[in-house]
Motif scaffolding. Structure first.
Motif, mmCIF file in Angstrom:
data_model
loop_
_atom_site.group_PDB
_atom_site.id
_atom_site.type_symbol
_atom_site.label_atom_id
_atom_site.label_comp_id
_atom_site.label_asym_id
_atom_site.label_seq_id
_atom_site.Cartn_x
_atom_site.Cartn_y
_atom_site.Cartn_z
ATOM 1 N N THR A 1 -11.913 0.859 -8.934
ATOM 2 C CA THR A 1 -12.321 -0.315 -8.174
ATOM 3 C C THR A 1 -13.819 -0.319 -7.893
ATOM 4 O O THR A 1 -14.334 -1.273 -7.311
ATOM 5 C CB THR A 1 -11.538 -0.411 -6.853
ATOM 6 O OG1 THR A 1 -11.702 0.798 -6.104
ATOM 7 C CG2 THR A 1 -10.064 -0.622 -7.114
ATOM 8 N N VAL B 1 -7.005 3.411 -11.165
ATOM 9 C CA VAL B 1 -6.630 3.885 -9.828
ATOM 10 C C VAL B 1 -7.778 3.650 -8.855
ATOM 11 O O VAL B 1 -8.950 3.881 -9.182
ATOM 12 C CB VAL B 1 -6.290 5.388 -9.876
ATOM 13 C CG1 VAL B 1 -6.037 5.942 -8.488
ATOM 14 C CG2 VAL B 1 -5.069 5.612 -10.761
ATOM 15 N N ARG C 1 -8.663 2.458 -4.307
ATOM 16 C CA ARG C 1 -8.166 2.081 -2.984
ATOM 17 C C ARG C 1 -8.101 0.573 -2.786
ATOM 18 O O ARG C 1 -7.233 0.076 -2.087
ATOM 19 C CB ARG C 1 -9.057 2.709 -1.901
ATOM 20 C CG ARG C 1 -8.915 4.221 -1.806
ATOM 21 C CD ARG C 1 -9.811 4.809 -0.741
ATOM 22 N NE ARG C 1 -11.234 4.614 -1.044
ATOM 23 C CZ ARG C 1 -12.231 5.090 -0.302
ATOM 24 N NH1 ARG C 1 -11.956 5.769 0.809
ATOM 25 N NH2 ARG C 1 -13.488 4.893 -0.650
ATOM 26 N N SER C 2 -9.044 -0.167 -3.374
ATOM 27 C CA SER C 2 -9.108 -1.624 -3.168
ATOM 28 C C SER C 2 -8.647 -2.321 -4.435
ATOM 29 O O SER C 2 -9.435 -2.958 -5.149
ATOM 30 C CB SER C 2 -10.537 -2.036 -2.808
ATOM 31 O OG SER C 2 -11.005 -1.344 -1.668
ATOM 32 N N ILE C 3 -7.350 -2.192 -4.724
ATOM 33 C CA ILE C 3 -6.864 -2.625 -6.037
ATOM 34 C C ILE C 3 -6.891 -4.142 -6.206
ATOM 35 O O ILE C 3 -6.771 -4.629 -7.334
ATOM 36 C CB ILE C 3 -5.450 -2.079 -6.330
ATOM 37 C CG1 ILE C 3 -4.466 -2.478 -5.238
ATOM 38 C CG2 ILE C 3 -5.501 -0.559 -6.489
ATOM 39 C CD1 ILE C 3 -3.049 -2.050 -5.547
ATOM 40 N N GLU C 4 -7.103 -4.872 -5.114
ATOM 41 C CA GLU C 4 -7.239 -6.319 -5.268
ATOM 42 C C GLU C 4 -8.477 -6.662 -6.103
ATOM 43 O O GLU C 4 -8.547 -7.743 -6.714
ATOM 44 C CB GLU C 4 -7.323 -7.002 -3.897
ATOM 45 C CG GLU C 4 -8.565 -6.709 -3.071
ATOM 46 C CD GLU C 4 -8.492 -5.388 -2.317
ATOM 47 O OE1 GLU C 4 -9.470 -5.070 -1.616
ATOM 48 O OE2 GLU C 4 -7.447 -4.700 -2.419
ATOM 49 N N THR D 1 -9.793 7.307 -12.178
ATOM 50 C CA THR D 1 -9.922 7.133 -10.737
ATOM 51 C C THR D 1 -11.208 6.355 -10.436
ATOM 52 O O THR D 1 -12.076 6.200 -11.290
ATOM 53 C CB THR D 1 -9.956 8.478 -9.997
ATOM 54 O OG1 THR D 1 -11.167 9.175 -10.336
ATOM 55 C CG2 THR D 1 -8.750 9.328 -10.344
ATOM 56 N N SER E 1 -5.657 7.214 -2.987
ATOM 57 C CA SER E 1 -6.823 7.653 -2.221
ATOM 58 C C SER E 1 -6.945 9.163 -2.359
ATOM 59 O O SER E 1 -5.940 9.882 -2.322
ATOM 60 C CB SER E 1 -6.672 7.282 -0.740
ATOM 61 O OG SER E 1 -7.629 7.951 0.058
ATOM 62 N N GLN F 1 -7.326 -6.813 -9.990
ATOM 63 C CA GLN F 1 -6.100 -7.509 -10.360
ATOM 64 C C GLN F 1 -6.212 -8.116 -11.749
ATOM 65 O O GLN F 1 -5.225 -8.215 -12.480
ATOM 66 C CB GLN F 1 -5.789 -8.606 -9.338
ATOM 67 C CG GLN F 1 -4.470 -9.344 -9.595
ATOM 68 C CD GLN F 1 -3.277 -8.407 -9.658
ATOM 69 O OE1 GLN F 1 -3.130 -7.539 -8.812
ATOM 70 N NE2 GLN F 1 -2.426 -8.595 -10.674
ATOM 71 N N SER G 1 -0.238 9.899 -2.850
ATOM 72 C CA SER G 1 -0.614 8.732 -3.659
ATOM 73 C C SER G 1 -1.203 9.167 -4.991
ATOM 74 O O SER G 1 -0.998 8.504 -6.023
ATOM 75 C CB SER G 1 -1.615 7.856 -2.901
ATOM 76 O OG SER G 1 -2.894 8.475 -2.795
ATOM 77 N N GLN H 1 -2.933 1.017 -9.956
ATOM 78 C CA GLN H 1 -2.198 1.850 -9.011
ATOM 79 C C GLN H 1 -3.082 2.214 -7.819
ATOM 80 O O GLN H 1 -4.196 2.712 -7.998
ATOM 81 C CB GLN H 1 -1.741 3.133 -9.712
ATOM 82 C CG GLN H 1 -0.972 4.101 -8.843
ATOM 83 C CD GLN H 1 0.430 3.614 -8.536
ATOM 84 O OE1 GLN H 1 1.173 3.242 -9.441
ATOM 85 N NE2 GLN H 1 0.786 3.605 -7.262
ATOM 86 N N TYR H 2 -2.576 1.986 -6.618
ATOM 87 C CA TYR H 2 -3.305 2.421 -5.424
ATOM 88 C C TYR H 2 -3.242 3.940 -5.307
ATOM 89 O O TYR H 2 -2.198 4.562 -5.505
ATOM 90 C CB TYR H 2 -2.696 1.813 -4.154
ATOM 91 C CG TYR H 2 -3.265 2.451 -2.892
ATOM 92 C CD1 TYR H 2 -4.456 2.001 -2.347
ATOM 93 C CD2 TYR H 2 -2.622 3.545 -2.296
ATOM 94 C CE1 TYR H 2 -5.000 2.612 -1.221
ATOM 95 C CE2 TYR H 2 -3.170 4.163 -1.167
ATOM 96 C CZ TYR H 2 -4.352 3.689 -0.638
ATOM 97 O OH TYR H 2 -4.891 4.304 0.458
#
Length: 281
Positions: free
Chosen positions: A9, A33, A35-38, A6, A54, A41, A60, A51-52
């Protein structure tokens, strides 16, 4: 075996994933894992499952943890929210049948008296109550907590007196976390992780030596340090937490010793002088 990380990001979780890859864990056995998976990438491009999820969204978490064997639970970053957020993650991990949770806690969480430690201690207790086997990594004080460039201009300030702080790089702690999550067994359930112990005056002296510029340390009463932190832009509640941590450090709350970190890393912690040199470069 599938390992979920977790907070991937963020800098700690990201470094832990990179360490797992460098240790030979197949990319398709890692789930990163956040929240800001961009932001990660590129990890997906290398075969890591991204994986997104929160901590505030239990569904999720259940989706992200499905089929996982081990979980590196990187603690949340929002004071006041960690207890319910971490409980959501623990519940999801238990439902998923995770066999071990490795959690990043705070130094001396059961004895320091720090405000910062209270939510971490509550999470340690929730892990024990869950029945899921767990390993607690009580991470020492990050070197990255200090703005060394700013210190060259303005000096260092705090409320820790002559207390020693076991300063450590984030990278060392993330590497230790990766080592803990892949280990088949552990000698202990709780590890106190930190680098060499120094007072803030000694820390300032080493920054002076490395930079060639005089850097002084000014010790302040706790309430004055809180006001100082607010004055440089920190929210009042967060400033009070940091000042409390500094005040407790005067009594040894942020001193851990180096043995546990060296055991997990398989090497000594990065020398403080080397870490400062790299930060100033």
């Amino acid at each position: 075996m599938t390992i979920v990380v977790t907070g991937a990001t963020g800098p700690f979780g990201r470094h832990a994933v990179e360490t797992l890859l460098s240790r030979g864990v197949p990319a398709d056995q890692i789930v990163a894992v956040g929240r800001s998976i961009e932001k990660i990438q590129d990890l997906a491009d290398r075969g890591v499952t991204v994986q997104y999820a929160s901590y505030d969204e239990p569904e999720s978490l259940r989706k992200a943890f499905a089929g996982a064997d081990k979980l590196l639970l990187v603690s949340g970053s929002e004071p006041g929210k960690r207890i319910p957020q971490h409980q959501n993650a623990i519940d999801a991990a238990k439902d998923a049948g995770v066999s071990r949770i490795v959690y990043t806690s705070a130094p001396n969480a059961d004895s320091s008296g720090m405000i910062l430690a209270s939510e971490h201690l509550a999470t340690e207790q929730a892990l024990a109550a869950s029945g899921v086997p767990s390993v607690i990594l009580r991470n020492g004080w990050y070197l990255e907590n200090y703005d060394l460039r700013g210190a060259l201009e303005h000096g260092m300030f705090g409320a820790s007196g002559d207390g020693k702080l076991s300063l450590v790089t984030r990278a060392d702690l993330a590497e230790a976390a990766a080592a803990a999550v892949v280990a088949e067994s552990h000698d202990k359930q709780v590890y106190e992780l930190g680098g060499e112990g120094v007072t803030m005056a000694e820390f300032a002296a080493e920054v002076s030596r490395q930079s060639g510029r005089e850097v002084t340390y000014t010790n302040m009463p706790q309430d004055e340090y809180t006001k100082f932190l607010v004055g440089v832009g920190l929210p009042e509640g967060f400033a009070a937490i940091l000042a409390d941590s500094d005040h407790c450090a005067a009594s040894g709350a942020l001193y851990t010793g180096t043995e546990d970190l060296a055991q997990l890393l398989g090497r000594p912690a990065t020398p403080l002088a080397d870490a400062i040199r790299a930060r100033l470069a």
